[in-house]
Design a protein around this motif. Structure first.
Motif, PDB file in Angstrom:
ATOM      1  N   TRP A  12      17.637 -15.488  -6.225  1.00 46.34           N
ATOM      2  CA  TRP A  12      16.470 -15.103  -6.996  1.00 46.34           C
ATOM      3  C   TRP A  12      15.192 -15.414  -6.231  1.00 46.34           C
ATOM      4  N   LEU A  13      14.118 -14.746  -6.633  1.00 44.41           N
ATOM      5  CA  LEU A  13      12.827 -14.872  -5.969  1.00 44.41           C
ATOM      6  C   LEU A  13      11.958 -15.908  -6.668  1.00 44.41           C
ATOM      7  N   ILE A  14      11.100 -16.573  -5.901  1.00 40.36           N
ATOM      8  CA  ILE A  14      10.138 -17.489  -6.491  1.00 40.36           C
ATOM      9  C   ILE A  14       8.937 -16.731  -7.036  1.00 40.36           C
ATOM     10  N   HIS A  28      10.529  -2.983   7.931  1.00 44.55           N
ATOM     11  CA  HIS A  28      11.569  -3.867   7.409  1.00 44.55           C
ATOM     12  C   HIS A  28      11.015  -4.690   6.250  1.00 44.55           C
ATOM     13  N   LEU A  29      11.838  -4.845   5.223  1.00 41.73           N
ATOM     14  CA  LEU A  29      11.492  -5.694   4.094  1.00 41.73           C
ATOM     15  C   LEU A  29      12.183  -7.035   4.278  1.00 41.73           C
ATOM     16  N   ARG A  30      11.387  -8.102   4.263  1.00 40.07           N
ATOM     17  CA  ARG A  30      11.938  -9.456   4.348  1.00 40.07           C
ATOM     18  C   ARG A  30      11.937 -10.051   2.940  1.00 40.07           C
ATOM     19  N   VAL A  31      13.038 -10.673   2.536  1.00 37.73           N
ATOM     20  CA  VAL A  31      13.189 -11.213   1.189  1.00 37.73           C
ATOM     21  C   VAL A  31      13.750 -12.629   1.291  1.00 37.73           C
ATOM     22  N   ALA A  32      13.059 -13.594   0.678  1.00 37.17           N
ATOM     23  CA  ALA A  32      13.521 -14.984   0.660  1.00 37.17           C
ATOM     24  C   ALA A  32      14.021 -15.324  -0.737  1.00 37.17           C
ATOM     25  N   THR A  33      15.234 -15.874  -0.838  1.00 39.54           N
ATOM     26  CA  THR A  33      15.830 -16.177  -2.145  1.00 39.54           C
ATOM     27  C   THR A  33      16.492 -17.546  -2.138  1.00 39.54           C
ATOM     28  N   THR A  34      16.714 -18.073  -3.330  1.00 38.75           N
ATOM     29  CA  THR A  34      17.505 -19.289  -3.530  1.00 38.75           C
ATOM     30  C   THR A  34      18.725 -18.942  -4.368  1.00 38.75           C
ATOM     31  N   SER A  35      19.871 -19.483  -3.999  1.00 34.30           N
ATOM     32  CA  SER A  35      21.118 -19.281  -4.740  1.00 34.30           C
ATOM     33  C   SER A  35      21.729 -20.625  -5.082  1.00 34.30           C
ATOM     34  N   GLY A  47       0.824  -1.200   0.000  1.00 31.95           N
ATOM     35  CA  GLY A  47       0.000   0.000   0.000  1.00 31.95           C
ATOM     36  C   GLY A  47       0.855   1.246   0.000  1.00 31.95           C
ATOM     37  N   PRO A  48       1.441   1.614   1.130  1.00 29.97           N
ATOM     38  CA  PRO A  48       2.288   2.811   1.171  1.00 29.97           C
ATOM     39  C   PRO A  48       3.571   2.698   0.368  1.00 29.97           C
ATOM     40  N   ARG A  49       4.030   1.465   0.122  1.00 24.68           N
ATOM     41  CA  ARG A  49       5.247   1.291  -0.648  1.00 24.68           C
ATOM     42  C   ARG A  49       5.042   0.195  -1.699  1.00 24.68           C
ATOM     43  N   LEU A  50       5.702   0.415  -2.824  1.00 17.72           N
ATOM     44  CA  LEU A  50       5.656  -0.555  -3.913  1.00 17.72           C
ATOM     45  C   LEU A  50       7.086  -0.943  -4.262  1.00 17.72           C
ATOM     46  N   TYR A  51       7.306  -2.230  -4.481  1.00 18.59           N
ATOM     47  CA  TYR A  51       8.640  -2.744  -4.800  1.00 18.59           C
ATOM     48  C   TYR A  51       8.602  -3.443  -6.167  1.00 18.59           C
ATOM     49  N   VAL A  52       9.628  -3.186  -6.964  1.00 19.60           N
ATOM     50  CA  VAL A  52       9.822  -3.889  -8.226  1.00 19.60           C
ATOM     51  C   VAL A  52      11.172  -4.584  -8.144  1.00 19.60           C
ATOM     52  N   ALA A  53      11.188  -5.890  -8.408  1.00 25.05           N
ATOM     53  CA  ALA A  53      12.421  -6.666  -8.269  1.00 25.05           C
ATOM     54  C   ALA A  53      12.747  -7.378  -9.571  1.00 25.05           C
ATOM     55  N   ASN A  54      14.029  -7.637  -9.765  1.00 26.14           N
ATOM     56  CA  ASN A  54      14.486  -8.428 -10.900  1.00 26.14           C
ATOM     57  C   ASN A  54      15.719  -9.219 -10.497  1.00 26.14           C
ATOM     58  N   ASP A  55      15.960 -10.323 -11.208  1.00 26.74           N
ATOM     59  CA  ASP A  55      17.182 -11.079 -10.961  1.00 26.74           C
ATOM     60  C   ASP A  55      18.018 -11.127 -12.231  1.00 26.74           C
ATOM     61  N   GLN A  56      19.231 -11.633 -12.106  1.00 26.81           N
ATOM     62  CA  GLN A  56      20.208 -11.594 -13.206  1.00 26.81           C
ATOM     63  C   GLN A  56      20.479 -12.966 -13.817  1.00 26.81           C
ATOM     64  N   PRO A  64      28.433 -16.286  -8.222  1.00 28.91           N
ATOM     65  CA  PRO A  64      27.584 -15.618  -7.239  1.00 28.91           C
ATOM     66  C   PRO A  64      27.257 -14.172  -7.588  1.00 28.91           C
ATOM     67  N   LYS A  65      28.174 -13.475  -8.252  1.00 30.14           N
ATOM     68  CA  LYS A  65      27.918 -12.072  -8.564  1.00 30.14           C
ATOM     69  C   LYS A  65      26.796 -11.917  -9.594  1.00 30.14           C
ATOM     70  N   ASP A  66      26.542 -12.978 -10.365  1.00 36.32           N
ATOM     71  CA  ASP A  66      25.472 -12.939 -11.347  1.00 36.32           C
ATOM     72  C   ASP A  66      24.143 -13.424 -10.772  1.00 36.32           C
ATOM     73  N   GLU A  67      24.174 -13.902  -9.552  1.00 33.86           N
ATOM     74  CA  GLU A  67      22.969 -14.391  -8.897  1.00 33.86           C
ATOM     75  C   GLU A  67      22.490 -13.361  -7.889  1.00 33.86           C
ATOM     76  N   THR A  68      21.976 -12.277  -8.369  1.00 31.61           N
ATOM     77  CA  THR A  68      21.499 -11.233  -7.474  1.00 31.61           C
ATOM     78  C   THR A  68      20.107 -10.800  -7.881  1.00 31.61           C
ATOM     79  N   THR A  69      19.363 -10.375  -6.904  1.00 31.64           N
ATOM     80  CA  THR A  69      18.054  -9.773  -7.145  1.00 31.64           C
ATOM     81  C   THR A  69      18.138  -8.312  -6.734  1.00 31.64           C
TER      82      THR A  69
END
Length: 708
Positions: free
Chosen positions: A434-436, A447-454, A379-388, A405-410
């Protein structure tokens, strides 16, 4: 589309991450895709972004351009660095820029646990004395933040869009009260899936276009691009991209405004009357493939084409129609920002529209040069994410090696959307992996919580691992303050759900570890519990009273999937999560496994409804059942139903099933049910064939409205 048409499908890419296969994505995967850059546009004069020349964001910065000439030169420099003999990206690039999932996913303030729908709060969230809603909204990530879908209701009307047509239904009389064709030739419409948002007497319909956002790939000299039949068709001069159509529903539905821009729709979110739409588009560059040339010569020729490109080739065009008048324009450079170092192949724009006014306007855009795949909003904040992953995926699929590892970033971009005006860019950050989907992000208590797989999830020696990162939103920065690593070694994330100060993470390869993560202290998150069972959950939904629902696949001890399962977890003690009930359909698959909009939980009745496609005869079973119940089917032919279950303290009770007959009563003529909603004690199910009204108390059919 008929019952035999292609619907959204689950696809696993080369690194094991599921992708949603919409009709447009199925067609688009056959194309080699080039560089895409999208800029925001506006028909009115808007202030230029602040020229602060750099925004610290956890080590990741965005900077503004000094001039349009500088912008164009830097776009060319970045493009030339990544172009090859076949186009952009490794081995010519493999990305399609249609994002039909999330869409999916595909968006109020502090809370991170979603309610049962965009218009209804989660169990336990009702204020004392507040009346419970009499209808269910779209199943969304966050309560109060709606997401576009193929059907909407406000309790007074049901609105759905299908094959370029909009239908309005009165749920009280169960009659079709309005119909409006939105796309030329809608009767034979072959484009991507449409969606809409609803507010009062206004509907905003988001129409996707078949070839939108596809940059010109390598083609024979003379121009053109691959056509659906494998030949070559001229690249159109007209704007090819998403159409946003404002419809007035106060009487007979009618169009009162349209907006179109070069590119592709990524996703959208709505809070009250304000809609935020995320878009990206491709430059109009023709990179011909020269047969009698070496790879070096082809690459040099492509770089020369980039050098000769003008702003007209790079910047997307837009078109606004209102009151019978159409205005067109091209985006300027003053709205564009870029990372301090090149980080993506797209330029993402957040557009804003007010459903309370008579015209859409031009969207008052905010633009960032970067890829954009996943949208999340509280609502108050919007996030746009991408991975490499696109940078290394083509090379990794040819040999069993671990990615760099440097190419595996979101990369994550945060926008302030607390007001009704244009969103304000706040900060950016990057996290490993990266994100599912959008459920891998959640903001709570600042706080923004982010779950990723590498890591590598394929081959005989997978070395993948998953993590949860905690970022603090502090003014103009997103700073990592805590993390939990080492989840599911050799596995990948299949589902994530954050509920308040707790995170639930499902990883899977052979068994399903359900991790509970204590996030109450953001600087010291920790795994508090773990449950290992066969199979996995692909979507998790809070059901109140320490209960968590999961829908996914059962699996053997070796990880072989065996059909759709619904699980009921007791998470009242986070240190000892347990599964207390299971409902299993052998050879079953559900759209809810990869699109949460297909999942319905109606807390007033503790009712779960999910669509099922069952091949052959699927056995439905739950622990303790004396006899397995069968879902009738025909050998080799799928059976399509929606199953309704009541969630009790100890398990599931089947309430009944609903099916939609397309032409005859034969099993092959049952249209797949896509969505379910509740209005005043009536269960409405939606398919490409029509809508059916079913009594919740008796499960008897009350009405059938055909739209096919």
């Amino acid at each position: 589309m008929t019952g035999s048409s292609v619907h959204a499908r689950r696809r696993t890419d080369a690194i094991g991450v599921p992708r949603v296969m919409t009709p447009a994505r199925v067609m688009g995967l056959a194309l080699v895709v080039s560089l895409a850059l999208l800029c925001g546009c506006t028909a009115e004069r808007v202030p230029a972004p602040p020229r602060d020349r750099g925004v610290p964001a956890g080590g990741f910065r965005l900077v503004a351009f000094d001039s349009c000439a500088e912008a164009l030169q830097q776009l060319k420099t970045a493009a030339k660095a990544y172009v090859g003999p076949w186009g952009f990206g490794p081995n010519g690039g493999i990305r399609t820029f249609d994002n039909g999932e999330q869409a999916g996913a595909p968006a109020a303030a502090k809370r991170a646990d979603a309610g049962p729908g965009g218009n209804a709060p989660a169990p336990g969230d009702m204020a004392a004395g507040a009346a419970a809603p009499s209808y269910s909204g779209t199943n969304t990530h966050e309560a109060g933040v709606d997401e576009p879908d193929l059907v909407k209701t406000d309790g007074k009307r049901i609105v759905t869009v299908h094959r370029g047509k909009l239908y309005v239904i009165d749920p009280a009389t169960r009659q079709l009260t309005g119909e409006l064709k939105l796309a030329p030739g809608a009767d034979g419409f072959g484009g991507a899936e449409d969606s809409l948002l609803l507010q009062g007497d206004r509907a905003l319909v988001l129409l996707r276009e078949r070839w939108a956002g596809i940059a010109k790939p390598a083609v024979p000299q003379g121009g053109g691009r691959p056509a659906p039949d494998g030949g070559f068709a001229p690249v159109p001069d007209d704007i090819v991209g998403p159409r946003l159509v404002m419809v007035d529903l106060s009487g007979a539905p009618k169009v009162i405004g349209e907006y179109r821009i070069d590119g592709n729709l990524v996703d959208a979110r709505q809070v009250g009357m304000t809609v935020r739409v995320v878009v990206r588009s491709a430059p109009r560059l023709n990179l011909p493939y020269r047969e009698q040339a070496t790879d070096e010569q082809r690459t040099a020729a492509n770089r020369e084409i980039i050098d000769n490109a003008t702003a007209d080739d790079w910047l997307p065009r837009y078109e606004v129609t209102s009151g019978g008048r159409t205005s067109t324009g091209r985006v300027g450079c003053d709205r564009v920002r870029r990372p301090a170092s090149y980080s993506g192949t797209s330029l993402v724009t957040v557009l804003s529209f007010d459903l309370g006014v008579a015209t859409l306007g031009a969207g008052d855009p905010v633009t960032v040069i970067a890829d954009g795949d996943t949208v999340y909003s509280n609502g108050p904040r919007l996030y746009v994410a991408n991975d490499q992953r696109w940078r290394v995926l083509p090379m990794l699929t040819t040999r069993n090696v671990a990615p760099d590892p440097k190419d595996e970033t979101t990369e994550i971009y945060q926008f302030d959307t607390s007001g009704a005006d244009a969103p304000r860019y706040v900060a950016a950050a990057s996290v490993p992996g990266w994100l599912i989907n959008q459920y891998a992000m959640s903001e709570w208590d600042g706080h923004l919580r982010v779950a990723t797989t590498s890591g590598r999830t394929w081959g005989n020696k997978p070395d993948s691992t998953s993590s949860v990162y905690v970022l603090r939103a502090d003014g103009r920065s997103l700073t990592q303050v805590g993390k939990v690593t080492g989840l599911g070694k050799g596995e990948r994330i299949h589902a994530v759900r954050f509920v308040g100060g707790t995170g639930y993470v499902v990883t899977f390869r052979q068994t399903d570890p359900l991790y509970t993560v204590d996030l109450r202290d953001p600087t010291a998150p920790k795994v508090s519990g773990e449950l290992k069972i066969n199979g996995y959950s692909a979507y998790l939904h809070p059901a109140g009273e320490g209960r968590l629902l999961g829908v996914g696949q059962e699996a053997s001890d070796r990880g072989r999937v065996q059909g759709t399962q619904l699980s009921l977890f007791d998470v009242s003690d986070p240190t000892k999560p347990t599964r207390i009930a299971q409902y299993h359909v052998k050879q079953g698959h559900s759209e809810a496994e990869f699109d949460p909009h297909a999942f319905l939980y109606w807390p007033a009745e503790r009712l779960v409804v999910v669509p099922l496609t069952v091949y052959g005869t699927g056995a439905v079973s739950s622990p303790g059942a004396v006899n397995d119940k069968k879902v009738a089917g025909s050998p080799g032919l799928p059976t399509n139903v929606a199953v309704a279950l009541r969630v009790g303290d100890g398990g599931f009770t089947e309430v009944g099933t609903v099916d939609h007959t397309l032409r005859t009563g034969r099993p092959e003529h049952l249209a797949p049910i896509r969505r379910s909603l509740v209005v005043d004690g009536v269960l409405w199910t939606v398919s490409d064939a029509g809508l059916k009204a079913t009594s919740l108390s008796t499960m008897k059919t009350l009405g059938w409205l055909r739209t096919a």
